[in-house]
Design a protein around this motif. Sequence first.
Motif, PDB file in Angstrom:
ATOM      1  N   ASN A  99      75.071  74.908 -54.706  1.00 48.71           N
ATOM      2  CA  ASN A  99      74.941  74.903 -53.245  1.00 48.71           C
ATOM      3  C   ASN A  99      74.098  73.701 -52.820  1.00 48.71           C
ATOM      4  N   GLU A 135      77.539  85.351 -46.972  1.00 57.62           N
ATOM      5  CA  GLU A 135      76.407  84.935 -47.800  1.00 57.62           C
ATOM      6  C   GLU A 135      76.862  84.437 -49.166  1.00 57.62           C
ATOM      7  N   THR A 188      66.886  85.109 -51.725  1.00 60.60           N
ATOM      8  CA  THR A 188      68.078  85.395 -52.490  1.00 60.60           C
ATOM      9  C   THR A 188      68.833  86.556 -51.893  1.00 60.60           C
ATOM     10  N   ARG A 189      69.956  86.850 -52.428  1.00 62.67           N
ATOM     11  CA  ARG A 189      70.973  87.592 -51.699  1.00 62.67           C
ATOM     12  C   ARG A 189      70.489  88.879 -51.066  1.00 62.67           C
ATOM     13  N   ASN A 218      76.070  80.809 -50.557  1.00 55.49           N
ATOM     14  CA  ASN A 218      75.319  80.655 -51.799  1.00 55.49           C
ATOM     15  C   ASN A 218      76.086  79.882 -52.851  1.00 55.49           C
ATOM     16  N   PHE A 268      71.059  74.624 -50.347  1.00 53.56           N
ATOM     17  CA  PHE A 268      70.463  75.929 -50.617  1.00 53.56           C
ATOM     18  C   PHE A 268      69.164  76.158 -49.869  1.00 53.56           C
ATOM     19  N   ASN A 287      72.410  80.810 -59.100  1.00 51.09           N
ATOM     20  CA  ASN A 287      71.420  80.764 -58.032  1.00 51.09           C
ATOM     21  C   ASN A 287      70.828  79.360 -57.974  1.00 51.09           C
TER      22      ASN A 287
END
Length: 446
Positions: free
Chosen positions: A428, A234, A8-9, A238, A431, A397
């Motif tokens: 996404n 990013e 994750t980010r 995402n 992902f 997410n």
Amino acid sequence: MQLRQLPTRRGFLLAATVVIVLAAALFLAGGLGLSPWSVSQSAPSTPEASAGRGSATGADPLAADISTLQDRARRNPRDPVALGTLGLNYVQQAKITADPTYYPKAEEVLRRSLTLDSTDNFAAMGGMAALEAARHNFSQGLSWAKRAVAINPYNATLYGTLADAYTQLGRYSEAADAVQKMVDLKPGTPSLARASYAAELRGDTTTARTDMQRALQSAGSPADRAFARYYLSEMAFNNGDADQALTDAEQGLRAVPNDAPLLQIKARAEAALGKNTEALTDLARAGQRLPLPEYVLQLGELYQSLGRTKQADQQYDIFRAEQKLFAANGVTLDSDAALFEADHGDHKQALALARKSLKSRPFLDSQDALAWALHTNGQDEEALTVSDKALALGTRNALFHYHRGMIQQSLGNTDAARDDLTKALAINPHFNPLHAPKARAALTAR
């Protein structure tokens, strides 16, 4: 950072786990790891440049600064400012080089600095906060950050460190207050980037991108521009816009060629666009520049998705070795390690790592990792409860929704599973090269 992680980010084993500031840097060092420390003239001009980032001229100002401070400390071993700044620079160097052996060095000189001045030494206290965050000891990091802020309440960077600790401890309202204070004191790339991340955690991607664009406009160096371009890329990736992610990454690479984070996000965009040869090349280049576990794992999963299992297994072996190296240097393994074991290794170990991670870092990523580890161990009722917590802020997410969708499927909640899997792919569709196809297959099978 992840510091998006990764992973994750900003969660890529936050402390530059081979790292991170934030990065990476990223949320390395427990967060974005952004700001220069305005504590002395010897402070590095752009340590926020994050892991694998160089200058346009190829110079290494941080290494030069470390050499200068080492000489200064040898000539005057009772100079607390030199020792404190040197310790902070060691933490930064660990992020930039993905070398965790700098952490023990940092602690040694920071504690020497505090022995010489334990009253007004906000630089060393801030350094200890950054060090503990880098090692994923966020409660200790928060304590040091509070002490530093109490001494110097007008230093914007200290509020950034405070915000990073609050974020990773799941204290999001207090983190937002600290970020706002940082913006008020010094609006610029470091503070606006943190404001962007705070908005992104709430699911407000419009504000997040606007704030990061402002961070880009405030960037005063090629490294700062590369940093902002990385997070713009990013965010685009995402949220399912691989074309924009590729554009942002390429623009960032024009500012700092061969920047490792930008090569990594460029590769993810390329893979999403079906440019697998280019993606493999760029991920390999990123790993050569900076052997982050995040990059190693992504390369392994891309190889696996292409049926190249031997190369994938080699990357997974490297990932395991890197985890051991960081653990040996005081870094607490957390969500990335737990997810790796859940997907590629020992399910029981995944659960143990995830439970430990949640205690030390009750952040959204840790909630999601625990939910997935519980699922892989057949404990889906508890997994669903924890998965709900991971999404409680409204964060967009895809991986989180995929995990919850598969948990719902295991529980026989067909409609709920369809909703989450559909949302994951809507956020996404690319992902993850292994999980996104599984999400599509699960929806097709219904």
